[in-house]
Motif scaffolding. Structure first.
Motif, PDB file in Angstrom:
ATOM      1  N   ASN A  30       0.842  -1.200   0.000  1.00 40.15           N
ATOM      2  CA  ASN A  30       0.000   0.000   0.000  1.00 40.15           C
ATOM      3  C   ASN A  30       0.879   1.252   0.000  1.00 40.15           C
ATOM      4  O   ASN A  30       1.658   1.479   0.924  1.00 40.15           O
ATOM      5  N   VAL A  31       0.774   2.004  -1.072  1.00 34.35           N
ATOM      6  CA  VAL A  31       1.513   3.259  -1.240  1.00 34.35           C
ATOM      7  C   VAL A  31       0.543   4.318  -1.750  1.00 34.35           C
ATOM      8  O   VAL A  31      -0.527   3.988  -2.261  1.00 34.35           O
ATOM      9  N   PRO A  32       0.890   5.585  -1.650  1.00 32.02           N
ATOM     10  CA  PRO A  32       0.006   6.618  -2.211  1.00 32.02           C
ATOM     11  C   PRO A  32       0.015   6.569  -3.737  1.00 32.02           C
ATOM     12  O   PRO A  32       1.068   6.385  -4.340  1.00 32.02           O
ATOM     13  N   ILE A  33      -1.148   6.718  -4.320  1.00 31.24           N
ATOM     14  CA  ILE A  33      -1.239   6.857  -5.777  1.00 31.24           C
ATOM     15  C   ILE A  33      -1.385   8.345  -6.054  1.00 31.24           C
ATOM     16  O   ILE A  33      -2.360   8.975  -5.651  1.00 31.24           O
ATOM     17  N   ILE A  34      -0.413   8.896  -6.744  1.00 27.86           N
ATOM     18  CA  ILE A  34      -0.405  10.327  -7.039  1.00 27.86           C
ATOM     19  C   ILE A  34      -0.516  10.492  -8.545  1.00 27.86           C
ATOM     20  O   ILE A  34       0.395  10.136  -9.289  1.00 27.86           O
ATOM     21  N   LEU A  35      -1.644  11.017  -8.990  1.00 21.98           N
ATOM     22  CA  LEU A  35      -1.911  11.172 -10.418  1.00 21.98           C
ATOM     23  C   LEU A  35      -1.981  12.632 -10.859  1.00 21.98           C
ATOM     24  O   LEU A  35      -2.044  12.912 -12.046  1.00 21.98           O
ATOM     25  N   GLU A  36      -2.016  13.523  -9.910  1.00 19.86           N
ATOM     26  CA  GLU A  36      -2.105  14.956 -10.187  1.00 19.86           C
ATOM     27  C   GLU A  36      -1.012  15.664  -9.388  1.00 19.86           C
ATOM     28  O   GLU A  36      -0.533  15.130  -8.385  1.00 19.86           O
ATOM     29  N   PRO A  37      -0.638  16.884  -9.790  1.00 18.32           N
ATOM     30  CA  PRO A  37       0.335  17.635  -8.982  1.00 18.32           C
ATOM     31  C   PRO A  37      -0.170  17.790  -7.544  1.00 18.32           C
ATOM     32  O   PRO A  37      -1.370  17.952  -7.305  1.00 18.32           O
ATOM     33  N   LEU A  38       0.754  17.701  -6.611  1.00 18.08           N
ATOM     34  CA  LEU A  38       0.385  17.775  -5.196  1.00 18.08           C
ATOM     35  C   LEU A  38       0.077  19.198  -4.753  1.00 18.08           C
ATOM     36  O   LEU A  38       0.799  20.126  -5.093  1.00 18.08           O
ATOM     37  N   GLU A  39      -0.983  19.346  -4.002  1.00 15.16           N
ATOM     38  CA  GLU A  39      -1.285  20.607  -3.345  1.00 15.16           C
ATOM     39  C   GLU A  39      -1.009  20.485  -1.853  1.00 15.16           C
ATOM     40  O   GLU A  39      -0.767  21.456  -1.174  1.00 15.16           O
ATOM     41  N   VAL A  43      -0.215  12.668   1.760  1.00 13.29           N
ATOM     42  CA  VAL A  43      -1.072  11.867   0.894  1.00 13.29           C
ATOM     43  C   VAL A  43      -1.203  10.492   1.541  1.00 13.29           C
ATOM     44  O   VAL A  43      -0.195   9.802   1.732  1.00 13.29           O
ATOM     45  N   PRO A  44      -2.400  10.101   1.904  1.00 15.96           N
ATOM     46  CA  PRO A  44      -2.560   8.796   2.545  1.00 15.96           C
ATOM     47  C   PRO A  44      -2.291   7.657   1.556  1.00 15.96           C
ATOM     48  O   PRO A  44      -2.418   7.821   0.345  1.00 15.96           O
ATOM     49  N   ASN A  45      -1.912   6.528   2.103  1.00 17.55           N
ATOM     50  CA  ASN A  45      -1.678   5.343   1.280  1.00 17.55           C
ATOM     51  C   ASN A  45      -2.978   4.821   0.698  1.00 17.55           C
ATOM     52  O   ASN A  45      -4.033   4.893   1.335  1.00 17.55           O
ATOM     53  N   ASN A  46      -2.876   4.291  -0.506  1.00 16.19           N
ATOM     54  CA  ASN A  46      -3.971   3.540  -1.091  1.00 16.19           C
ATOM     55  C   ASN A  46      -3.778   2.074  -0.727  1.00 16.19           C
ATOM     56  O   ASN A  46      -2.689   1.662  -0.345  1.00 16.19           O
ATOM     57  N   THR A  47      -4.814   1.298  -0.884  1.00 16.61           N
ATOM     58  CA  THR A  47      -4.696  -0.129  -0.610  1.00 16.61           C
ATOM     59  C   THR A  47      -3.860  -0.790  -1.706  1.00 16.61           C
ATOM     60  O   THR A  47      -3.726  -0.255  -2.819  1.00 16.61           O
ATOM     61  N   THR A  48      -3.347  -1.951  -1.391  1.00 15.31           N
ATOM     62  CA  THR A  48      -2.584  -2.703  -2.387  1.00 15.31           C
ATOM     63  C   THR A  48      -3.447  -3.017  -3.605  1.00 15.31           C
ATOM     64  O   THR A  48      -2.973  -2.933  -4.743  1.00 15.31           O
TER      65      THR A  48
END
Length: 156
Positions: A30-39, A43-48
């Motif tokens: 489980n890691v953060p999924i970052i698809l857009e520039p961060l504001e 960023v919380p982790n996403n599930t595996t």
């Protein structure tokens, strides 16, 4: 930029992002999924499962946009291809124990005329065998000479 080149670049970007999230999924889960520039830098982790779903989605986008290995000009060898993305998708299915999907997906690569096993196994490890018929994806490095900024001999 013409539309074909734009699609290739997008395909490469999807492939490379999937490749990185693939490594993250097998290393940490489980890691953060970052698809857009961060504001916000938290960023919380996403599930595996969500990470694997992103890998699959990106690879399907890449497959739709990337050319076959033989469609790249000789001076572009080593770039991401439809076959590399398909093989990575099959490998992602294996890691998720989706064996039927893995078999079907990997069979398309194994049966493709784009790839074959080198009859001389030692060629895989030689300079002459670089980007050979059995190569799905290789990172290519420039050889640096004595007068270059670094003498790392092609290493990062």
């Amino acid at each position: 930029m013409d539309e074909i080149r734009r699609e290739q670049i997008l395909g490469e970007a999807y492939f490379l992002r999937a490749y990185q999230y693939f490594d993250a999924a097998i290393s940490w889960g489980n890691v953060p999924i970052i698809l857009e520039p961060l504001e916000d830098y938290y960023v919380p982790n996403n599930t595996t499962d969500e990470v694997w779903a992103q890998v699959e989605s990106d690879l399907k986008e890449a497959i739709d946009r990337l050319p076959e290995k033989s469609e790249w000009p000789a001076n572009q060898v080593g770039r991401a291809t439809k076959g590399a993305a398909t093989a990575l998708l099959g490998k992602a299915y294996l890691y998720q124990k989706k064996y039927d999907l893995a078999e079907t997906t990997l069979k398309t690569v194994a049966e493709s005329p784009e790839y074959s096993l080198d009859p001389e196994f030692a060629n895989v490890w030689s300079l002459e065998g670089e980007n050979g018929s059995g190569s799905l994806f290789e990172l290519n490095f420039a050889e640096l000479g004595e007068d270059d900024v670094s003498n790392a001999e092609g290493n990062f």
